[in-house]
Design a protein around this motif. Structure first.
Motif, PDB file in Angstrom:
ATOM      1  N   ALA A  94       0.835  -1.216   0.225  1.00 23.62           N
ATOM      2  CA  ALA A  94      -0.067  -0.047   0.229  1.00 23.62           C
ATOM      3  C   ALA A  94       0.935   1.072   0.002  1.00 23.62           C
ATOM      4  O   ALA A  94       1.815   1.262   0.848  1.00 23.62           O
ATOM      5  CB  ALA A  94      -0.939   0.086   1.306  1.00 23.62           C
ATOM      6  N   SER A  95       0.456   2.364  -1.012  1.00 22.77           N
ATOM      7  CA  SER A  95       1.353   3.249  -1.018  1.00 22.77           C
ATOM      8  C   SER A  95       0.545   4.460  -1.190  1.00 22.77           C
ATOM      9  O   SER A  95      -0.718   4.512  -1.765  1.00 22.77           O
ATOM     10  CB  SER A  95       2.093   3.404  -2.328  1.00 22.77           C
ATOM     11  OG  SER A  95       2.898   2.195  -1.984  1.00 22.77           O
ATOM     12  N   ASN A  96       1.227   5.895  -0.902  1.00 25.44           N
ATOM     13  CA  ASN A  96       0.514   7.130  -0.996  1.00 25.44           C
ATOM     14  C   ASN A  96       0.915   7.460  -2.422  1.00 25.44           C
ATOM     15  O   ASN A  96       1.921   7.116  -2.944  1.00 25.44           O
ATOM     16  CB  ASN A  96       0.960   8.173   0.122  1.00 25.44           C
ATOM     17  CG  ASN A  96       0.302   7.838   1.384  1.00 25.44           C
ATOM     18  OD1 ASN A  96      -1.015   8.241   1.159  1.00 25.44           O
ATOM     19  ND2 ASN A  96       1.030   7.776   2.355  1.00 25.44           N
ATOM     20  N   LEU A 134      -5.782  -3.439  -8.747  1.00 21.66           N
ATOM     21  CA  LEU A 134      -5.313  -2.417  -7.833  1.00 21.66           C
ATOM     22  C   LEU A 134      -6.789  -2.078  -7.060  1.00 21.66           C
ATOM     23  O   LEU A 134      -7.810  -2.128  -7.556  1.00 21.66           O
ATOM     24  CB  LEU A 134      -4.952  -1.299  -8.429  1.00 21.66           C
ATOM     25  CG  LEU A 134      -3.343  -1.368  -8.978  1.00 21.66           C
ATOM     26  CD1 LEU A 134      -3.271  -0.160  -9.905  1.00 21.66           C
ATOM     27  CD2 LEU A 134      -2.514  -1.506  -7.999  1.00 21.66           C
ATOM     28  N   LEU A 135      -6.395  -1.666  -5.709  1.00 21.80           N
ATOM     29  CA  LEU A 135      -7.467  -1.153  -4.901  1.00 21.80           C
ATOM     30  C   LEU A 135      -6.973   0.313  -4.733  1.00 21.80           C
ATOM     31  O   LEU A 135      -6.041   0.558  -4.013  1.00 21.80           O
ATOM     32  CB  LEU A 135      -7.762  -2.083  -3.529  1.00 21.80           C
ATOM     33  CG  LEU A 135      -8.781  -1.218  -2.647  1.00 21.80           C
ATOM     34  CD1 LEU A 135      -9.925  -0.801  -3.126  1.00 21.80           C
ATOM     35  CD2 LEU A 135      -8.713  -2.073  -1.234  1.00 21.80           C
ATOM     36  N   ASN A 136      -7.868   1.231  -5.046  1.00 24.21           N
ATOM     37  CA  ASN A 136      -7.571   2.806  -4.998  1.00 24.21           C
ATOM     38  C   ASN A 136      -8.477   3.242  -4.086  1.00 24.21           C
ATOM     39  O   ASN A 136      -9.698   2.960  -4.009  1.00 24.21           O
ATOM     40  CB  ASN A 136      -7.501   3.296  -6.126  1.00 24.21           C
ATOM     41  CG  ASN A 136      -6.346   3.016  -6.986  1.00 24.21           C
ATOM     42  OD1 ASN A 136      -5.258   2.406  -6.473  1.00 24.21           O
ATOM     43  ND2 ASN A 136      -6.286   3.364  -8.025  1.00 24.21           N
ATOM     44  N   VAL A 137      -8.342   4.152  -3.073  1.00 20.04           N
ATOM     45  CA  VAL A 137      -9.046   4.503  -2.221  1.00 20.04           C
ATOM     46  C   VAL A 137      -8.542   6.146  -1.817  1.00 20.04           C
ATOM     47  O   VAL A 137      -7.426   6.592  -2.066  1.00 20.04           O
ATOM     48  CB  VAL A 137      -9.034   4.076  -0.592  1.00 20.04           C
ATOM     49  CG1 VAL A 137      -9.660   2.656  -0.740  1.00 20.04           C
ATOM     50  CG2 VAL A 137      -7.731   3.923   0.123  1.00 20.04           C
ATOM     51  N   ASP A 151      -1.754   0.125   6.416  1.00 16.34           N
ATOM     52  CA  ASP A 151      -1.821  -0.988   6.903  1.00 16.34           C
ATOM     53  C   ASP A 151      -3.186  -1.950   6.801  1.00 16.34           C
ATOM     54  O   ASP A 151      -3.318  -2.891   6.646  1.00 16.34           O
ATOM     55  CB  ASP A 151      -1.345  -1.265   8.381  1.00 16.34           C
ATOM     56  CG  ASP A 151       0.280  -0.793   8.648  1.00 16.34           C
ATOM     57  OD1 ASP A 151       1.033  -1.162   7.572  1.00 16.34           O
ATOM     58  OD2 ASP A 151       0.576  -0.563   9.838  1.00 16.34           O
ATOM     59  N   LEU A 152      -4.171  -0.866   7.260  1.00 15.89           N
ATOM     60  CA  LEU A 152      -5.584  -1.253   7.318  1.00 15.89           C
ATOM     61  C   LEU A 152      -5.905  -1.689   5.656  1.00 15.89           C
ATOM     62  O   LEU A 152      -6.512  -2.691   5.415  1.00 15.89           O
ATOM     63  CB  LEU A 152      -6.382  -0.314   7.815  1.00 15.89           C
ATOM     64  CG  LEU A 152      -7.869  -0.585   7.685  1.00 15.89           C
ATOM     65  CD1 LEU A 152      -8.297  -1.950   8.465  1.00 15.89           C
ATOM     66  CD2 LEU A 152      -8.773   0.708   8.128  1.00 15.89           C
ATOM     67  N   LEU A 153      -5.395  -1.031   4.826  1.00 17.16           N
ATOM     68  CA  LEU A 153      -5.753  -0.964   3.385  1.00 17.16           C
ATOM     69  C   LEU A 153      -5.040  -2.202   2.978  1.00 17.16           C
ATOM     70  O   LEU A 153      -5.639  -3.050   2.105  1.00 17.16           O
ATOM     71  CB  LEU A 153      -5.261   0.137   2.667  1.00 17.16           C
ATOM     72  CG  LEU A 153      -5.425   0.210   1.086  1.00 17.16           C
ATOM     73  CD1 LEU A 153      -6.968   0.189   0.964  1.00 17.16           C
ATOM     74  CD2 LEU A 153      -4.988   1.553   0.576  1.00 17.16           C
ATOM     75  N   GLU A 154      -3.975  -2.707   3.224  1.00 23.09           N
ATOM     76  CA  GLU A 154      -3.109  -3.688   3.155  1.00 23.09           C
ATOM     77  C   GLU A 154      -3.875  -4.915   3.345  1.00 23.09           C
ATOM     78  O   GLU A 154      -4.139  -6.139   2.852  1.00 23.09           O
ATOM     79  CB  GLU A 154      -1.702  -3.901   3.401  1.00 23.09           C
ATOM     80  CG  GLU A 154      -0.764  -3.042   2.550  1.00 23.09           C
ATOM     81  CD  GLU A 154       0.668  -3.389   2.858  1.00 23.09           C
ATOM     82  OE1 GLU A 154       1.017  -4.546   3.536  1.00 23.09           O
ATOM     83  OE2 GLU A 154       1.580  -2.725   2.296  1.00 23.09           O
TER      84      GLU A 154
END
Length: 370
Positions: A94-96, A134-137, A151-154
Motif C-alpha cells: 500500500a502506497s500514497n 489494484l484497490l484505490n481509495v 496497514d489497514l488498506l493492505e
C-alpha cells in the motif's frame, strides 16, 4: 471501542462478506462499500489488470461527479502512476500517490465537483504470486494517509485477493466438471444412440439387397438415407460436446469438423494463434455453429474462414456464397443458431454481426478481446 478494535471489527465483517459471496463483482462491491463505511476512507475504485497490462475499472464506490463523469472516462484514460508501477511489478504494498494524472485531468476538465478529492492511496490485489489488479481509495482534503491507514488498506487488499483467487478456483472447478459431464454425454451418445443408428443403416442396406420388390427396396433406401443423415447429426453433436481435435490446435479442429460435415473449407490466418483456453473454445464453438448453419441452410458445400489476430483481440469471419437470408427479420427474431453465437460472444465481452442478402450468401463477423 478503540480504533484498533474498530479496525479488527470491520476486517472481520469484510472477511465474512467475502467468504459468503460467490459472484466476483457483487463481492468486491459489497466489500468496498463495507470498508468505506467503517473507516476514514470515503471513496474507492478497483482496477483489474490482465497479464498484458490492460486495465479495466470493475468496481467504484462514492465517486465525486468529476470522477464519475461520462462513465468515469477520466479514471479509465491517460497516464496513471499506480497502474504503470503495477505493470512493471514495482508496486509491492500500500502506497500514497503524490500525483494522480487521472484525478488532475478530471479536475482540470471542470466537469463536476471533485469534493476535494485530489490524491489517493493504492494497493495491489494479489494472492501469493498471482496478481489481479489494484484497490484505490481516497478521502477529501487528504494528501497522505497514515501508516496505520495503509496497514489497514493492505489487510483488506489481502482479503480481497484471497477471495478473488477462491472464485477463480471455483470457476475453474466448475469448468472442469462441465467438461467431464460433456465427455460423459459424448461417450453415452457414441456407445448407445450412435451404434443403434449405425445398426439401422446396416439393416437397411441388407434389406435393399435382399428385397426383390422395387417399392420395398425404395423404402429401405429411404430408411438408409434418413439414418445416415441422423448419424451425421449425431456425430456433429458428439463433436460439439467433446471437440477432440482441439488439442491439436484451433485451426486443425475447425478443419476436421468441416470435413466431418462434408464442407470444403478455406482457412486464412493472419497473426499468431495463441489464446487463453476459454477464448479458444469459444472461437471453436462459434465456428462449429456457423459451419452447421452453412451446411443446413446455405445450400452450398464451400465456406471460408478468416482469422485475424492483433495484440488485444481476434477477428473471426465465416463466409459462404449460399442462399442468404433476410437480415432485418433475423436482427429482431434471430434463429437459434445465430442466438447461440451471439450469447457465446457476449459471454466473453465480444461483438457479433452478420451481413446477408437473399441469393448472395452470408458473412458472420466476430470480434473477441483476449
Amino acid at each position: 471501542m478503540t480504533k484498533d478494535h474498530s479496525n479488527i471489527a470491520i476486517l472481520k465483517e469484510i472477511a465474512e462478506l467475502l467468504n459468503e459471496e460467490t459472484e466476483m463483482i457483487p463481492m468486491l462491491n459489497g466489500a468496498l462499500s463495507k470498508f468505506l463505511s467503517g473507516t476514514n476512507f470515503e471513496t474507492g475504485w478497483i482496477f483489474f489488470i490482465d497479464k498484458k497490462g490492460k486495465s479495466e475499472l470493475v468496481v467504484k464506490q462514492n465517486l465525486p461527479d468529476a470522477l464519475s463523469y461520462n462513465d468515469c472516462q477520466h479514471l479509465k484514460r491517460g497516464g496513471c502512476w499506480c497502474v504503470s508501477r503495477f505493470r512493471n511489478e514495482e508496486l509491492k504494498k500500500a502506497s500514497n500517490i503524490i500525483e494522480c494524472q487521472r484525478i488532475e485531468s478530471a479536475i482540470e476538465a471542470n466537469v463536476g465537483e471533485h469534493n476535494d478529492i485530489t490524491h489517493h492511496a493504492t494497493v495491489p490485489l494479489q494472492s501469493g504470486q498471482e496478481r489481479f489488479g489494484l484497490l484505490n481509495v481516497a478521502s477529501r482534503n487528504t494528501v497522505r494517509f497514515s501508516d496505520e491507514d495503509l496497514d489497514l488498506l493492505e489487510s483488506v487488499a489481502f482479503q480481497m485477493g484471497s477471495a478473488i483467487k477462491r472464485i477463480y478456483l471455483t470457476n475453474e472447478q466448475q469448468e472442469i466438471a462441465l467438461v467431464q459431464e460433456r465427455n460423459r454425454l459424448a461417450r453415452d451418445l457414441h456407445d448407445s444412440v450412435n451404434q443403434l443408428l449405425f445398426s439401422v443403416t446396416l439393416t437397411a442396406r441388407a434389406g435393399i439387397e435382399m428385397s426383390e420388390q422395387q417399392h420395398i427396396k425404395e423404402t429401405f433406401k429411404d430408411i438408409q438415407q434418413l439414418t445416415q443423415e441422423a448419424l451425421t447429426e449425431m456425430r456433429a453433436l458428439i463433436w460439439q460436446l467433446r471437440p477432440k481435435g482441439l488439442e491439436s490446435g484451433l485451426i486443425e479442429a475447425i478443419k476436421v469438423y468441416a470435413e466431418m460435415l462434408n464442407l470444403k473449407l478455406a482457412v486464412n490466418v493472419s497473426g499468431v494463434i495463441q489464446f487463453p483456453s476459454r477464448i479458444e473454445e469459444t472461437l471453436f464453438r462459434i465456428a462449429q455453429e456457423a459451419l452447421n448453419n452453412v451446411r443446413k441452410h446455405a445450400g452450398v458445400t464451400h465456406a471460408e474462414i478468416y482469422i485475424s489476430v492483433t495484440a488485444t483481440d481476434v477477428l473471426l469471419v465465416v463466409k459462404d456464397e449460399g442462399q442468404g437470408f433476410n437480415i432485418e427479420a433475423h436482427r429482431h427474431i434471430p434463429s437459434i443458431g445465430l442466438q447461440s453465437i451471439v450469447d457465446r460472444v457476449h459471454a466473453v465481452g465480444g461483438t457479433a454481426d452478420w451481413v446477408s442478402e437473399i441469393g448472395k450468401g452470408t458473412e458472420l463477423l466476430i470480434r473477441l478481446p483476449y
